[in-house]
Design a protein around this motif. Structure first.
Motif: not given
Length: 225
Positions: A24-48
């Protein structure tokens, strides 16, 4: 290799179109923890993860893995399905992906990799006996390394532990294939990670977006220093 499981996941992979070209933001790659597109937290859960060695258990068609590599991670993806691995290599030929069961990859004695982060999004963490998988993950993490995974909460209250998931081939009259998944509420997952040696464990259900009924269970812990 669990051949029947690989066949079942091939059926699953063939039925899925793969990640869309843009979110939805126009990005070609992204991280998604949930089954719902563009919803929930991102890769920051994994740290740096910039320059960090990261492992995706059950990488599927590679969407999350591609995003981490784009951000600068030294990442490897493992999946039991040849179909899913082929999809990943076709779309992102630069990714390092291996066709292997997660527990077999982690237990292999022909490499000495240790990871800053290991994760699974609706992947091997849900479909591998935690009694087998958790000690292997803990062993392969660096001290302070993060393990995080997500999947659906249990479908039926009181129905916990190993359950059957059905994969139906598209051919008319074909017999369904089955794999095991391990369903637990947040508290038992947190207890199991603690028993396996993880610290700072959290387990919670991420609420679904408006109009949806099913949330996403997210569990994370850290290998003690």
């Amino acid at each position: 290799m669990r051949e029947q499981d690989a066949s079942a996941w091939d059926v699953w992979g063939e039925s899925k179109a793969g990640r869309k070209e843009r979110n939805a933001a126009g990005a070609s790659t992204w991280f998604n923890w949930t089954q719902w597109p563009d919803h929930g937290p991102d890769e920051k859960i994994l740290g740096n993860i910039v320059g960090a060695r990261v492992l995706d258990l059950g990488c599927g068609s590679g969407g999350n893995l591609a995003h981490l590599v784009a951000l600068g991670a030294d990442a490897i993806g493992v999946d039991i399905s040849p179909v899913q691995i082929a999809k990943t290599r076709e779309r992102w030929p630069h990714l390092d992906v291996r066709q292997e069961a997660a527990e077999e990859f982690l237990a292999a004695d022909d490499y000495d990799y240790h990871y800053t982060a290991i994760y699974s999004v609706f992947g091997a963490a849900w479909f591998t006996d935690p009694a087998d998988l958790l000690p292997l993950v803990h062993e392969r993490l660096t001290p302070g390394g993060v393990y995080a995974f997500s999947h659906n909460p249990p479908a039926l209250v009181g129905c916990y532990g190993p359950q059957a998931s059905q994969m139906q081939p598209p051919e008319k009259g074909a017999e369904p294939l089955y794999v095991k998944r391990w369903d637990y509420e947040p508290a038992p997952w947190a207890e199991m990670l603690g028993q396996a040696g993880f610290a700072d464990v959290t387990a919670e259900v991420i609420a679904p977006p408006a109009g949806k009924r099913t949330g996403t269970l997210l569990v994370q812990g850290v290998r003690a220093e």
